[in-house]
Design an enzyme around this catalytic site. Structure first.
Site, PDB file in Angstrom:
ATOM      1  N   LYS A 112       1.036  -1.090   0.012  1.00 42.19           N
ATOM      2  CA  LYS A 112       0.217  -0.096  -0.007  1.00 42.19           C
ATOM      3  C   LYS A 112       0.724   1.261  -0.036  1.00 42.19           C
ATOM      4  CE  LYS A 112      -4.641  -1.188   1.721  1.00 42.19           C
ATOM      5  NZ  LYS A 112      -5.588  -1.026   2.762  1.00 42.19           N
ATOM      6  N   LYS A 195      -4.543  -9.826  -6.817  1.00 43.15           N
ATOM      7  CA  LYS A 195      -5.882 -10.070  -6.197  1.00 43.15           C
ATOM      8  C   LYS A 195      -7.024  -8.762  -6.645  1.00 43.15           C
ATOM      9  CE  LYS A 195      -6.203  -7.911  -2.328  1.00 43.15           C
ATOM     10  NZ  LYS A 195      -6.157  -7.298  -0.843  1.00 43.15           N
ATOM     11  N   LYS A 198     -10.780  -3.650  -4.227  1.00 44.75           N
ATOM     12  CA  LYS A 198     -11.802  -2.436  -4.317  1.00 44.75           C
ATOM     13  C   LYS A 198     -10.942  -1.370  -4.703  1.00 44.75           C
ATOM     14  CE  LYS A 198     -13.610  -2.964   0.300  1.00 44.75           C
ATOM     15  NZ  LYS A 198     -12.823  -3.241   1.469  1.00 44.75           N
TER      16      LYS A 198
HETATM   17  P1  TYM Z   1     -10.886  -5.909   3.603  1.00 42.49           P
HETATM   18  O1  TYM Z   1     -11.984  -4.812   3.917  1.00 42.49           O
HETATM   19  O2  TYM Z   1      -9.737  -5.339   2.628  1.00 42.49           O
HETATM   20  O3  TYM Z   1     -11.404  -6.962   2.971  1.00 42.49           O
HETATM   21  C1  TYM Z   1     -12.618  -7.675   3.701  1.00 42.49           C
HETATM   22  C2  TYM Z   1     -12.349  -9.162   3.526  1.00 42.49           C
HETATM   23  O4  TYM Z   1     -12.277  -9.568   2.117  1.00 42.49           O
HETATM   24  C3  TYM Z   1     -11.208 -10.423   1.967  1.00 42.49           C
HETATM   25  N1  TYM Z   1     -10.971 -10.099   0.530  1.00 42.49           N
HETATM   26  C4  TYM Z   1     -10.700 -11.169  -0.237  1.00 42.49           C
HETATM   27  N2  TYM Z   1     -10.732 -12.544  -0.203  1.00 42.49           N
HETATM   28  C5  TYM Z   1     -10.532 -13.065  -1.172  1.00 42.49           C
HETATM   29  N3  TYM Z   1     -10.280 -12.594  -2.609  1.00 42.49           N
HETATM   30  C6  TYM Z   1     -10.042 -11.173  -2.728  1.00 42.49           C
HETATM   31  N4  TYM Z   1      -9.615 -10.990  -3.909  1.00 42.49           N
HETATM   32  C7  TYM Z   1     -10.331 -10.725  -1.612  1.00 42.49           C
HETATM   33  N5  TYM Z   1     -10.199  -9.391  -1.192  1.00 42.49           N
HETATM   34  C8  TYM Z   1     -10.508  -8.988   0.098  1.00 42.49           C
HETATM   35  C9  TYM Z   1     -10.340 -10.048   3.000  1.00 42.49           C
HETATM   36  O5  TYM Z   1      -9.154 -11.024   3.324  1.00 42.49           O
HETATM   37  C10 TYM Z   1     -11.223  -9.860   4.197  1.00 42.49           C
HETATM   38  O6  TYM Z   1     -11.409 -10.818   4.819  1.00 42.49           O
HETATM   39  N6  TYM Z   1      -7.984  -5.648   7.614  1.00 42.49           N
HETATM   40  C11 TYM Z   1      -8.965  -6.282   6.866  1.00 42.49           C
HETATM   41  C12 TYM Z   1     -10.210  -5.780   8.067  1.00 42.49           C
HETATM   42  C13 TYM Z   1     -10.098  -5.725   9.314  1.00 42.49           C
HETATM   43  C14 TYM Z   1     -10.315  -7.066   9.983  1.00 42.49           C
HETATM   44  C15 TYM Z   1     -10.167  -6.852  11.410  1.00 42.49           C
HETATM   45  C16 TYM Z   1     -10.719  -8.720   9.345  1.00 42.49           C
HETATM   46  C17 TYM Z   1      -9.964  -5.001  10.457  1.00 42.49           C
HETATM   47  N7  TYM Z   1     -10.012  -5.602  11.589  1.00 42.49           N
HETATM   48  C18 TYM Z   1     -10.163  -8.098  12.389  1.00 42.49           C
HETATM   49  C19 TYM Z   1     -10.746  -9.907  10.658  1.00 42.49           C
HETATM   50  C20 TYM Z   1     -10.501  -9.372  11.815  1.00 42.49           C
HETATM   51  C21 TYM Z   1      -9.194  -5.657   5.633  1.00 42.49           C
HETATM   52  O7  TYM Z   1      -8.612  -4.522   5.178  1.00 42.49           O
HETATM   53  O8  TYM Z   1     -10.089  -6.308   5.012  1.00 42.49           O
END
Ligand code: TYM
Length: 334
Positions: A112, A195, A198
């Site tokens: 990032k 990947k 968004k």
């Molecule tokens: P975030 O918002 O980027 O994504 C949310 C969830 O979607 C999954 N994900 C994917 N899975 C498969 N293929 C993809 N292309 C893909 N893109 C996203 C992510 O793995 C995630 O599970 N840091 C986290 C948010 C967070 C969190 C937490 C998660 C904050 N605190 C505590 C679990 C526990 C994040 O940025 O997810």
């Protein structure tokens, strides 16, 4: 009964990757008998600048999407992170437990921040500490995520272990990631080695969970593939990341085995395969898009759901965080 915690950032629009990698598992886990807590992590979202009005709208949209996917607020706790001070309080303690060297190894930060390391927010650097606090403030032990979050979860375990060791307690439990093997990493429609995200500048690289039927069909038709016909076995896809990705999406959406899908399309080009995939995707995603739109017409009701969820979440995270502060040596809050 175990406690499950997961979060999603209300930045941009959720993608099919978010849905297949995480959200549909969140829904399924409601039947597991465990307690489910799902969080819209708006505090994580502002580690990169968000237009305030857009952040509010995206948080509503994400709440509506969660409900549209089947998260039931009577069964699960759903809330926005900033509503509960425990996350920031425990996050600060973890800032003081985690080591610089640990955070320096986080690949997501490196990706990032890129070449802009000196200019990104300090919040982006300590982001994994806040994520660890999100989970540990609930003594959650299971975390359903895509595999891009694995390193953060390992870090959350390292932080808990060091906290327990430094203060001579066994206060924070170990956590275990729950990753759906088949869709742990849904890839970009433009590049099968990247990947689906968004934040990708190309909208053609992803299916948004707000796309209408025409957009979904058009994006699948234009998705990058190669020129070879589809093979009759999975092993032959080892070096064909785009074809493998589309097949994985097809299987996840239709519930059919990948081998069975290949058997139907083997020997042919991608045209008929893509048509069938687009049809299956539209049938699955369109009702979710429609329900999301319906939920979004009543933001007062969304506020009510999130605030009721926050009250339940605070009743769990508050006392655990009070105890963490007591262990550290802070005076009682009174
Ligand atoms: P975030 O918002 O980027 O994504 C949310 C969830 O979607 C999954 N994900 C994917 N899975 C498969 N293929 C993809 N292309 C893909 N893109 C996203 C992510 O793995 C995630 O599970 N840091 C986290 C948010 C967070 C969190 C937490 C998660 C904050 N605190 C505590 C679990 C526990 C994040 O940025 O997810």
């Amino acid at each position: 009964m175990a406690r499950i915690f997961s979060g999603i950032q209300p930045t941009g629009i959720a993608t099919l990757g978010n849905y297949l990698g995480a959200l549909r598992n969140w829904v399924a886990l409601q039947q597991s008998g465990d307690e489910c807590i799902y969080c819209l992590v708006d505090m994580h979202a502002i580690t990169t600048f968000q237009n305030p009005a857009a952040l509010r709208q995206q948080t509503y949209t994400m709440a509506a999407l969660l409900l549209a996917c089947g998260i039931n607020p009577e069964q699960s706790i759903i809330f926005h992170q900033s509503a509960i001070s425990a996350h920031a309080r425990l996050g600060w303690i973890f800032n003081c437990v985690a080591r610089m060297g640990w955070l320096n190894r986080m690949t997501q930060f490196k990706d990032k921040a890129g070449k802009d390391r000196e200019a990104v927010s300090t919040g982006l650097f300590v982001y994994p500490n806040l994520m660890a606090a999100d989970i540990h403030a609930y003594h959650a032990t299971k975390v359903p995520v895509g595999d891009d979050q694995l390193q953060h979860i390992e870090l959350a375990n390292d932080i808990a272990e060091k906290f327990n060791h430094d203060f001579g307690v066994s206060f924070f439990p170990r956590i275990e990631p729950l990753i759906l093997k088949e869709t742990a990493r849904v890839m970009s429609l433009r590049d099968g080695t990247k990947k689906m995200s968004k934040s990708d500048p190309s909208d053609q690289s992803r299916i948004n969970m707000t796309d209408d039927a025409d957009m979904i069909s058009q994006k699948i038709r234009k998705a990058k593939t190669d020129t070879d016909p589809l093979p009759d076995n999975l092993a032959a896809l080892a070096e064909r990341p785009e074809a493998r990705n589309l097949l994985g999406i097809f299987a996840a959406i239709s519930g059919e085995a990948q081998e069975a899908i290949l058997a139907r399309f083997a020997g042919g080009g991608f045209g008929p395969f893509k048509n069938a995939l687009a049809e299956a995707l539209v049938a699955h995603v369109e009702p979710i898009v429609r329900r999301t739109r319906d939920y979004l017409t009543d933001t007062a009701e969304l506020d009510r759901v999130l605030q009721a969820g926050a009250a339940k979440a605070a009743a769990i995270a508050g006392p655990i965080t009070d105890e963490a502060e007591r262990i550290v040596g802070f005076l009682p809050r009174g």
